[in-house]
Design a protein around this motif. Structure first.
Motif, mmCIF file in Angstrom:
data_model
loop_
_atom_site.group_PDB
_atom_site.id
_atom_site.type_symbol
_atom_site.label_atom_id
_atom_site.label_comp_id
_atom_site.label_asym_id
_atom_site.label_seq_id
_atom_site.Cartn_x
_atom_site.Cartn_y
_atom_site.Cartn_z
ATOM 1 N N ARG A 124 -7.629 3.269 0.430
ATOM 2 C CA ARG A 124 -8.121 3.179 1.799
ATOM 3 C C ARG A 124 -7.509 4.318 2.611
ATOM 4 O O ARG A 124 -6.499 4.916 2.220
ATOM 5 N N GLN A 144 -12.148 0.072 2.287
ATOM 6 C CA GLN A 144 -11.474 0.175 0.994
ATOM 7 C C GLN A 144 -12.513 0.477 -0.092
ATOM 8 O O GLN A 144 -13.660 0.048 -0.015
ATOM 9 N N TRP A 154 0.862 -1.175 0.000
ATOM 10 C CA TRP A 154 0.000 0.000 0.000
ATOM 11 C C TRP A 154 0.901 1.229 0.000
ATOM 12 O O TRP A 154 1.752 1.395 0.871
#
Length: 327
Positions: free
Chosen positions: A296, A321, A262
């Motif tokens: 997210r 998300q 991420w």
């Protein structure tokens, strides 16, 4: 850093494939962990798909992130802090990606203007390059003296990603959104090389209970669903308390690169006095037509202080998300 290939991610697919193929062929024979066993490689998305793997961005975590501890977790945390000079913050969190393994997330320099997130994975398979890079970023692939593969990705808007993949399959990804220049990238590369030279190997982790302060006042944290508007992607996080005081809050907008990774795209902070509620809303100016991406929100720092005491909590709080297309 000895660069063996450099290209724009927007370049033709053939260029990416050839660059990775040449790079992989440069691996020393000692990179193989045993007879008939190939060490993990960083490969093109096309080759990754030909191996029968799914789109990396569709491999989602199962369950909520969980805090972990252990001697090797603490040792690696100390190694990261010593290499970077940044203070480690909060708990180390693990995320389970099923058959694709478990990631560990280390946060450094949270309350500074240069936060860094380090993701650590013990992978047994090849890793697609797109998970380690950003679109339209300057990307370079090289080999370190240890046999570790090094990938750098530098974006003037989103900062740097520096990734190392050891012959034994330890993948370490440094995400530094504030490192937006070649000089700043060089610093992160130096950190990554320093850690690689002292890499302890596989990190064993065990569950850890989250400890929270019992003092009044009390607060609750909320991270909301990401949204898009006017070519921007954003997310909001709020701290709601039962008393007024001085509030500190930090919220991150993250984009999923695939397979554990991420990327922090934007950071929002709040620091106010005499309030019981506040929020931070990081936004990211995206490129129109860039395609669908999963986003997210994540809240890290959160505390309130007043004459009655201090409320705080450790570890990250993640929001829902959502897959968005830049409008």
């Amino acid at each position: 850093m000895h660069v063996t290939s450099c290209h724009k991610l927007a370049a033709a697919t053939a260029t990416v494939t050839v660059g990775i193929a040449l790079f992989a062929s440069a691996a020393p024979a000692s990179a193989n962990s045993g007879e008939g066993t190939k060490s993990p490689q960083i490969i093109s998305d096309q080759q990754y798909a030909r191996e029968g793997n799914p789109d990396p961005r569709t491999v989602a975590p199962t369950g909520a992130p969980a805090p972990v501890t252990g001697e090797s977790v603490r040792g690696f945390t100390d190694l990261l802090a010593k290499a970077s000079g940044l203070e480690a913050a909060g708990n180390v969190l693990s995320e389970n990606y099923g058959d694709f393994g478990t990631s560990l997330r280390f946060d450094l320099g949270v309350e500074t203007e240069t936060p860094v997130a380090v993701t650590r994975v013990d992978t047994k398979g090849d890793v697609p390059q797109s998970a380690l890079t950003l679109e339209d970023a300057e990307t370079a692939v090289s080999m370190l003296p240890t046999g570790t593969r090094l990938v750098t990705s530098l974006s003037p808007e989103a900062g740097a990603m520096v990734s190392t993949l050891s012959p034994a399959g330890q993948l370490t990804v440094w995400d530094s959104p504030a490192a937006r220049t070649p000089a700043a990238l060089k610093t992160v590369v130096e950190w990554a090389e320093s850690v690689d030279a002292k890499d302890p190997g596989r990190i064993d982790a065990r569950p850890q209970a989250v400890m929270r302060a019992a003092a009044k006042p009390s607060c609750t944290a909320h991270v909301y669903t990401p949204w898009t508007h006017d070519r921007k992607v954003g997310v909001s996080g709020a701290l709601i308390c039962n008393q007024k005081g001085s509030i500190k809050l930090s919220v991150y907008l993250e984009q999923y690169r695939g397979l554990w990774i991420w990327k922090m795209m934007s950071v929002g902070t709040a620091n106010f006095s005499g309030v019981s509620t506040t929020n931070a809303t990081p936004e990211w100016k995206c490129s129109k037509g860039a395609g669908s991406q999963l986003y997210r929100g994540r809240m890290q720092t959160r505390q309130l202080v007043n004459g009655n005491g201090k409320w705080w909590a450790t570890g990250s709080v993640y929001g829902p998300q959502k897959r968005l297309v830049c409008g």
